[in-house]
Write an enzyme that holds these catalytic residues in place. Structure first.
Site: not given
Length: 444
Positions: A124, A164
């Site tokens: 991430k 995201d």
């Protein structure tokens, strides 16, 4: 392995990272028994190696705003685990981004990607830069500066980021263009790309569609039909939009959506026409959800979340920890029979406990929102083979992946009384594949 001892040790090492500790503690508590069935795991210190990221990359991002002023933000990439494939996970651009949040997301992503059965590790990244209120030119300059630092650490067989929160098709396009310029290579380095340069059909819809496919599977375990059910949806971004679209296609009625300022409640339901307005409002005009209430003359509650409204099903699609214990009690009291998470860890531990004690059908995001990364994996496959699959083919593969994830959750999560503990099922199923791959590859 004693989960509480491991968590205490991690809390001591990382004392200011509550989101990360929360995610780790929730997983370890459910995999403890399975872990201890394999003494070789403990001898190899597998649990600590699984919890601590492979590496954390931090860098400064300098960019120039429209007034000619130089701005500085922080950029991050958490490469958590690549035992089963290249690092894979989104980039989040939001003012709340910090190391703790990204570590929790990367940790969760490792198990989520494992559940898809596709060869993808967990990662991430992102920045505390927020695109909200910025011009296209400012967003482009930031994305180019961000990629100017990140490109050293990623590659199609190393680490493949995606979007995201705060990172949609616009941002992915700007970053892809900069990567191409810096490397002189046209590779599938990012997923969620535009259709004209390697993107997969159904990728924008995938997280929301997959969320509803998983919800259908949960309801079928109790012979309940989704058609005719009212649904509370939070968020109004990509995941919420396509969750609502699929709910409408299957005959359900979404009645709420929200943004960081508040939520709207439309008792008549958000139909196709109203959803089109939301998509235009959010994707093009970049407006606020209160404008929906003004246009359709419905209830708007500022500074609140929609969980006190009455409905049959709830699907949080906004951000972490948006359903607390008080909200969970209200949902149960109002008769909600299922909670399917479109966001990452949107329910606090207290809320999860309340849902499970009430025997509500509850699924954590690592399973129910895995459709997005699943189709990202399919996009990587299409890029590698220089192919483009039809909507029908991608949607069929997505549906099958969500069905398979559900089956694995049932396999590992069914309790003695027949209740399916989807948290345990998802965690154990995701863990066991990664653990076996790590053991096979030695101490690296």
């Amino acid at each position: 392995m004693k989960a509480t001892e491991v968590v205490e040790k991690l809390e001591h090492r990382f004392p200011y990272e509550p989101e990360y500790i929360q995610a780790v503690s929730q997983v370890l508590a459910t995999i403890e028994d399975e872990y201890n069935r394999h003494p070789s795991f403990d001898r190899a210190n597998l649990i600590e190696r699984l919890c601590v990221p492979d590496r954390i990359i931090k860098f400064r991002v300098n960019w120039t705003d429209d007034k000619g002023n130089v701005q500085t933000n922080m950029g991050y990439r958490i490469q958590h685990n690549n035992a089963i494939g290249p690092y894979k996970g989104g980039l989040r651009f939001h003012s709340s981004v910090n190391e703790s949040i990204l570590k929790f997301l990367a940790f969760e992503q490792t198990f989520k990607n494992s559940l898809t059965t596709l060869p993808m590790g967990g990662a991430k990244g992102g920045s505390d830069f927020s695109p909200r209120g910025r011009s296209n030119a400012e967003v482009m300059r930031f994305c180019q500066a961000f990629m100017g630092e990140l490109w050293h650490y990623i590659g199609p067989d190393c680490d493949v980021p995606a979007g995201d929160i705060g990172v949609g098709g616009r941002e992915v396009g700007y970053m892809f263009g900069q990567y191409k310029k810096l490397t002189h290579q046209f590779t599938g380095i990012l997923t969620g790309k535009g259709q004209t340069f390697g993107g997969s059909l159904i990728r924008p819809e995938a997280t929301g569609y997959g969320n509803v496919y998983f919800l259908q599977n949960m309801l079928r375990t109790r012979s309940v039909d989704l058609k005719g059910k009212t649904v509370l949806v939070s968020g109004s971004g990509n995941v919420a939009q396509y969750t609502m679209e699929k709910l409408l296609q299957l005959g359900a009625k979404p009645v709420t959506c929200s943004d960081s300022d508040g939520y709207i409640y439309d008792p008549d339901g958000i139909d196709e026409e109203k959803l089109a307005f939301i998509m235009e409002l959010k994707n093009v005009d970049r407006g606020r959800i209160r404008e929906y209430a003004e246009k359709y003359d419905v209830k708007y509650v500022a500074g609140a979340k929609p969980w006190l409204e009455k409905a049959d099903i709830a699907t949080p699609c906004a951000t972490q920890n948006e359903i607390n214990g008080e909200a969970a009690v209200a949902l149960v009291r109002n008769g909600v029979i299922a909670v399917s998470e479109g966001a990452n860890m949107p329910s606090t531990p207290e809320a999860v406990k309340i849902f499970q004690e009430a025997k509500v059908l509850y699924c954590p995001g690592k399973a129910s929102n895995a459709g997005g990364v699943a189709v990202s994996g399919l996009e990587m496959t299409q890029n590698s083979e220089r192919l483009k699959w039809s909507c029908e083919e991608v949607d069929r593969k997505l549906h099958q992946i969500m069905d398979d994830i559900h089956a694995n959750c049932v396999k590992y999560g069914t309790e003695a009384d027949g209740y399916i503990n989807y948290v345990k099922g998802a965690n154990v199923a995701g863990f066991i594949k990664v653990a076996k791959a790590m053991m096979a590859q030695g101490i690296v």
